[in-house]
Design a protein around this motif. Structure first.
Motif, PDB file in Angstrom:
ATOM      1  N   MET A 150     -17.576  -1.035   4.973  1.00  0.00           N
ATOM      2  CA  MET A 150     -16.853  -1.555   3.816  1.00  0.00           C
ATOM      3  C   MET A 150     -17.096  -0.645   2.610  1.00  0.00           C
ATOM      4  O   MET A 150     -17.859  -0.974   1.719  1.00  0.00           O
ATOM      5  CB  MET A 150     -17.333  -2.962   3.497  1.00  0.00           C
ATOM      6  CG  MET A 150     -16.318  -3.997   3.865  1.00  0.00           C
ATOM      7  SD  MET A 150     -16.582  -5.649   3.207  1.00  0.00           S
ATOM      8  CE  MET A 150     -18.296  -5.785   2.852  1.00  0.00           C
ATOM      9  N   PRO A 151     -16.482   0.530   2.548  1.00  0.00           N
ATOM     10  CA  PRO A 151     -16.760   1.433   1.433  1.00  0.00           C
ATOM     11  C   PRO A 151     -16.272   0.948   0.076  1.00  0.00           C
ATOM     12  O   PRO A 151     -16.781   1.368  -0.946  1.00  0.00           O
ATOM     13  CB  PRO A 151     -16.062   2.736   1.830  1.00  0.00           C
ATOM     14  CG  PRO A 151     -15.037   2.337   2.828  1.00  0.00           C
ATOM     15  CD  PRO A 151     -15.587   1.157   3.542  1.00  0.00           C
ATOM     16  N   GLY A 152     -15.269   0.081   0.035  1.00  0.00           N
ATOM     17  CA  GLY A 152     -14.796  -0.393  -1.250  1.00  0.00           C
ATOM     18  C   GLY A 152     -14.271  -1.810  -1.163  1.00  0.00           C
ATOM     19  O   GLY A 152     -13.410  -2.089  -0.332  1.00  0.00           O
ATOM     20  N   TYR A 153     -14.798  -2.725  -1.999  1.00  0.00           N
ATOM     21  CA  TYR A 153     -14.252  -4.070  -1.999  1.00  0.00           C
ATOM     22  C   TYR A 153     -14.221  -4.664  -3.394  1.00  0.00           C
ATOM     23  O   TYR A 153     -14.957  -4.266  -4.285  1.00  0.00           O
ATOM     24  CB  TYR A 153     -14.957  -4.999  -1.015  1.00  0.00           C
ATOM     25  CG  TYR A 153     -16.468  -5.086  -1.080  1.00  0.00           C
ATOM     26  CD1 TYR A 153     -17.257  -4.167  -0.398  1.00  0.00           C
ATOM     27  CD2 TYR A 153     -17.094  -6.119  -1.750  1.00  0.00           C
ATOM     28  CE1 TYR A 153     -18.628  -4.276  -0.414  1.00  0.00           C
ATOM     29  CE2 TYR A 153     -18.462  -6.235  -1.763  1.00  0.00           C
ATOM     30  CZ  TYR A 153     -19.239  -5.301  -1.095  1.00  0.00           C
ATOM     31  OH  TYR A 153     -20.610  -5.403  -1.106  1.00  0.00           O
ATOM     32  N   ILE A 154     -13.289  -5.612  -3.565  1.00  0.00           N
ATOM     33  CA  ILE A 154     -13.033  -6.249  -4.848  1.00  0.00           C
ATOM     34  C   ILE A 154     -13.300  -7.747  -4.730  1.00  0.00           C
ATOM     35  O   ILE A 154     -12.933  -8.377  -3.742  1.00  0.00           O
ATOM     36  CB  ILE A 154     -11.566  -6.015  -5.290  1.00  0.00           C
ATOM     37  CG1 ILE A 154     -11.331  -4.533  -5.595  1.00  0.00           C
ATOM     38  CG2 ILE A 154     -11.217  -6.868  -6.507  1.00  0.00           C
ATOM     39  CD1 ILE A 154      -9.889  -4.213  -5.964  1.00  0.00           C
ATOM     40  N   VAL A 155     -13.922  -8.297  -5.762  1.00  0.00           N
ATOM     41  CA  VAL A 155     -14.173  -9.738  -5.833  1.00  0.00           C
ATOM     42  C   VAL A 155     -13.386 -10.304  -7.008  1.00  0.00           C
ATOM     43  O   VAL A 155     -13.538  -9.828  -8.142  1.00  0.00           O
ATOM     44  CB  VAL A 155     -15.670 -10.037  -6.014  1.00  0.00           C
ATOM     45  CG1 VAL A 155     -15.900 -11.550  -6.112  1.00  0.00           C
ATOM     46  CG2 VAL A 155     -16.488  -9.446  -4.872  1.00  0.00           C
ATOM     47  N   VAL A 156     -12.528 -11.285  -6.745  1.00  0.00           N
ATOM     48  CA  VAL A 156     -11.717 -11.896  -7.798  1.00  0.00           C
ATOM     49  C   VAL A 156     -11.739 -13.415  -7.686  1.00  0.00           C
ATOM     50  O   VAL A 156     -12.008 -13.969  -6.622  1.00  0.00           O
ATOM     51  CB  VAL A 156     -10.238 -11.415  -7.745  1.00  0.00           C
ATOM     52  CG1 VAL A 156     -10.132  -9.959  -8.138  1.00  0.00           C
ATOM     53  CG2 VAL A 156      -9.637 -11.659  -6.370  1.00  0.00           C
ATOM     54  N   GLY A 157     -11.430 -14.069  -8.805  1.00  0.00           N
ATOM     55  CA  GLY A 157     -11.360 -15.527  -8.828  1.00  0.00           C
ATOM     56  C   GLY A 157     -10.007 -16.015  -8.375  1.00  0.00           C
ATOM     57  O   GLY A 157      -8.974 -15.455  -8.748  1.00  0.00           O
TER      58      GLY A 157
ATOM     59  N   VAL B  78     -15.746   6.522  -9.599  1.00  0.00           N
ATOM     60  CA  VAL B  78     -15.488   5.599  -8.493  1.00  0.00           C
ATOM     61  C   VAL B  78     -14.819   6.316  -7.322  1.00  0.00           C
ATOM     62  O   VAL B  78     -15.214   6.140  -6.158  1.00  0.00           O
ATOM     63  CB  VAL B  78     -14.626   4.414  -8.969  1.00  0.00           C
ATOM     64  CG1 VAL B  78     -14.184   3.569  -7.775  1.00  0.00           C
ATOM     65  CG2 VAL B  78     -15.399   3.553  -9.961  1.00  0.00           C
ATOM     66  N   ASN B  79     -13.828   7.131  -7.606  1.00  0.00           N
ATOM     67  CA  ASN B  79     -13.133   7.839  -6.528  1.00  0.00           C
ATOM     68  C   ASN B  79     -14.017   8.866  -5.840  1.00  0.00           C
ATOM     69  O   ASN B  79     -13.945   9.050  -4.620  1.00  0.00           O
ATOM     70  CB  ASN B  79     -11.855   8.482  -7.071  1.00  0.00           C
ATOM     71  CG  ASN B  79     -10.714   7.491  -7.188  1.00  0.00           C
ATOM     72  OD1 ASN B  79     -10.073   7.133  -6.204  1.00  0.00           O
ATOM     73  ND2 ASN B  79     -10.473   7.005  -8.403  1.00  0.00           N
ATOM     74  N   GLU B  80     -14.862   9.531  -6.602  1.00  0.00           N
ATOM     75  CA  GLU B  80     -15.792  10.477  -5.990  1.00  0.00           C
ATOM     76  C   GLU B  80     -16.772   9.758  -5.073  1.00  0.00           C
ATOM     77  O   GLU B  80     -17.112  10.243  -3.986  1.00  0.00           O
ATOM     78  CB  GLU B  80     -16.533  11.253  -7.078  1.00  0.00           C
ATOM     79  CG  GLU B  80     -15.665  12.301  -7.768  1.00  0.00           C
ATOM     80  CD  GLU B  80     -16.317  12.857  -9.030  1.00  0.00           C
ATOM     81  OE1 GLU B  80     -17.518  12.570  -9.258  1.00  0.00           O
ATOM     82  OE2 GLU B  80     -15.623  13.575  -9.778  1.00  0.00           O
TER      83      GLU B  80
ATOM     84  N   THR C  19      -5.141 -10.354 -11.053  1.00  0.00           N
ATOM     85  CA  THR C  19      -5.180 -10.253  -9.597  1.00  0.00           C
ATOM     86  C   THR C  19      -5.968  -9.018  -9.151  1.00  0.00           C
ATOM     87  O   THR C  19      -6.300  -8.141  -9.948  1.00  0.00           O
ATOM     88  CB  THR C  19      -3.765 -10.170  -9.018  1.00  0.00           C
ATOM     89  OG1 THR C  19      -3.133  -8.980  -9.507  1.00  0.00           O
ATOM     90  CG2 THR C  19      -2.943 -11.388  -9.402  1.00  0.00           C
ATOM     91  N   ALA C  20      -6.224  -8.936  -7.860  1.00  0.00           N
ATOM     92  CA  ALA C  20      -6.987  -7.813  -7.306  1.00  0.00           C
ATOM     93  C   ALA C  20      -6.306  -6.480  -7.574  1.00  0.00           C
ATOM     94  O   ALA C  20      -6.974  -5.467  -7.810  1.00  0.00           O
ATOM     95  CB  ALA C  20      -7.182  -8.020  -5.800  1.00  0.00           C
ATOM     96  N   SER C  21      -4.976  -6.469  -7.551  1.00  0.00           N
ATOM     97  CA  SER C  21      -4.247  -5.234  -7.824  1.00  0.00           C
ATOM     98  C   SER C  21      -4.534  -4.733  -9.234  1.00  0.00           C
ATOM     99  O   SER C  21      -4.737  -3.534  -9.462  1.00  0.00           O
ATOM    100  CB  SER C  21      -2.740  -5.452  -7.660  1.00  0.00           C
ATOM    101  OG  SER C  21      -2.423  -5.823  -6.340  1.00  0.00           O
ATOM    102  N   ALA C  22      -4.557  -5.650 -10.191  1.00  0.00           N
ATOM    103  CA  ALA C  22      -4.822  -5.286 -11.584  1.00  0.00           C
ATOM    104  C   ALA C  22      -6.259  -4.812 -11.753  1.00  0.00           C
ATOM    105  O   ALA C  22      -6.533  -3.854 -12.483  1.00  0.00           O
ATOM    106  CB  ALA C  22      -4.535  -6.459 -12.503  1.00  0.00           C
ATOM    107  N   VAL C  23      -7.183  -5.477 -11.082  1.00  0.00           N
ATOM    108  CA  VAL C  23      -8.594  -5.100 -11.188  1.00  0.00           C
ATOM    109  C   VAL C  23      -8.820  -3.703 -10.611  1.00  0.00           C
ATOM    110  O   VAL C  23      -9.587  -2.906 -11.163  1.00  0.00           O
ATOM    111  CB  VAL C  23      -9.480  -6.142 -10.478  1.00  0.00           C
ATOM    112  CG1 VAL C  23     -10.932  -5.680 -10.426  1.00  0.00           C
ATOM    113  CG2 VAL C  23      -9.378  -7.485 -11.186  1.00  0.00           C
TER     114      VAL C  23
ATOM    115  N   GLY D 225      -9.404   2.319 -11.875  1.00  0.00           N
ATOM    116  CA  GLY D 225      -8.811   3.592 -11.503  1.00  0.00           C
ATOM    117  C   GLY D 225      -8.759   3.917 -10.025  1.00  0.00           C
ATOM    118  O   GLY D 225      -8.836   5.083  -9.642  1.00  0.00           O
ATOM    119  N   ILE D 226      -8.598   2.899  -9.189  1.00  0.00           N
ATOM    120  CA  ILE D 226      -8.445   3.164  -7.756  1.00  0.00           C
ATOM    121  C   ILE D 226      -7.116   2.600  -7.258  1.00  0.00           C
ATOM    122  O   ILE D 226      -6.645   1.580  -7.752  1.00  0.00           O
ATOM    123  CB  ILE D 226      -9.606   2.586  -6.916  1.00  0.00           C
ATOM    124  CG1 ILE D 226      -9.766   1.079  -7.142  1.00  0.00           C
ATOM    125  CG2 ILE D 226     -10.903   3.312  -7.220  1.00  0.00           C
ATOM    126  CD1 ILE D 226     -10.824   0.449  -6.266  1.00  0.00           C
ATOM    127  N   GLY D 227      -6.531   3.291  -6.289  1.00  0.00           N
ATOM    128  CA  GLY D 227      -5.282   2.851  -5.704  1.00  0.00           C
ATOM    129  C   GLY D 227      -5.506   1.826  -4.608  1.00  0.00           C
ATOM    130  O   GLY D 227      -6.629   1.668  -4.108  1.00  0.00           O
TER     131      GLY D 227
END
Length: 339
Positions: A1-8, A163-165, A199-203, A208-210
């Motif tokens: 899991m190299p990248g994950y987002i947590v949202v409400g 973050v991208n690096e 939303t997760a897309s906005a976060v 700065g990640i796609g």
């Protein structure tokens, strides 16, 4: 899991802070970045029986190995920022934190307007932290940026580059959002919403990640949702019932009493779809079933609690990977390996 987002996934106050803190300590990410609006959202974490509340910095400050970043999409209030550096000095936060030089600054004029504007503070019920007016100035292209504040210079960085690096190098990156889905400027109960999308897309955009760089989206839902301020709340219960169930709480930022309600499966399912959730973190299960308090083994949960978890999975359409059963970090059931 190299990248994950947590949202409400509800109205805020879902317990995102405790989920993020658990993940930070359990998975040991090397980068923890905060997206979201700004200082109008507070996250609380209990560590060793002591409560820590943050409004500006990432909630996972207790992970001493991690670089702590505030993404370009987040509003920065220098006064709150330096207060939290002092408040969290035992965790050496000042040595690990970075603010994107493109962050908009909340100024005193923004706070004054937020607290005196009849529509914002009176009708909508904003926190008075200045976030809405500050975001308005950003849209008008007249906002002061972090790079314009000399006191912040030692902490400035390019968060998107960092973050991208880190992702390129296969490092674990945890991105935390603020507020809840129901407060999204686009998808929430407009006009009773916050000043941007949540939303997760906005976060992801905030730091700065796609979208192709995100592997997991963890949607935090609490067994009995609450809401602060005005606006629709379809499952809201009478205050007496909320008090009987132990749902009377107060906002971290404003101290205002929260409104309590029942779990809204239809709303949670819609939230999961729009956020692209891959996993649910279900919090405060002990409020739904007192017998669940402090349980850390799923098989040892009372039948009532397990049935509720299974109903959430079936009706929301997303597996429940994390379950919080109390205020301390160790009050967590981690089912990620079996879902």
């Amino acid at each position: 899991m190299p990248g994950y987002i947590v949202v409400g996934g509800q109205w805020g106050d879902e317990g995102k802070g405790s989920v993020v803190a658990y993940l930070a300590m359990r998975d040991e990410p090397e980068i923890i970045a905060r997206g979201g609006v700004g200082t109008n959202a507070g996250h609380s974490v209990f560590i060793g029986g002591k409560k820590y509340a943050v409004r500006q910095l990432p909630t996972a400050f207790m992970q001493r190995k991690a670089r702590l970043l505030v993404g370009a999409g987040v509003l920065v209030d220098p006064e709150v920022f330096f207060h939290e550096l002092e408040h969290l000095k035992d965790f050496n936060v000042s040595e690990r934190v970075g603010i994107d030089y493109r962050c908009s600054i909340i100024e005193e004029k923004h706070r004054i307007l937020d607290r005196t504007n009849g529509h914002l503070h009176g009708e909508i019920g904003t926190t008075g932290s200045g976030c809405g007016p500050a975001n308005a100035d950003r849209v008008m292209r007249r906002a002061k940026l972090a790079r314009d504040v000399p006191e912040l210079e030692p902490y400035l960085t390019d968060v998107a580059a960092e973050v991208n690096e880190a992702l390129d190098e296969g490092k674990l990156v945890l991105v935390e959002g603020t507020q809840g889905f129901g407060l999204s400027l686009y998808y929430g109960t407009y006009p009773y919403v916050t000043s941007k999308d949540t939303t997760a897309s906005a976060v992801a955009s905030d730091v700065g990640i796609g979208p192709t760089r995100v592997d997991e989206v963890i949607l935090v839902l609490r067994s009995f949702p609450t809401r602060v301020g005005a606006g629709p709340f379809p499952t809201e219960m009478e205050e007496a019932e909320a008090e009987r169930l132990g749902l009377i709480e107060y906002g971290t930022v404003t101290g205002r009493k929260r409104r309590g309600g029942g779990f809204d499966f239809e709303f949670a399912r819609y939230s999961a779809r729009v956020n692209g959730a891959t996993m649910v973190a279900l919090t405060m299960l002990d409020l739904y079933d007192r017998g669940a308090f402090g349980v850390t083994d799923y098989d040892k949960l009372p039948a009532k609690a397990r049935e509720f978890v299974e109903e959430v999975e079936e009706r929301v359409g997303v597996p429940v990977g994390l379950i919080r059963t109390g205020p301390e970090l160790e009050h967590t059931i981690d089912r990620r390996e079996v879902i």
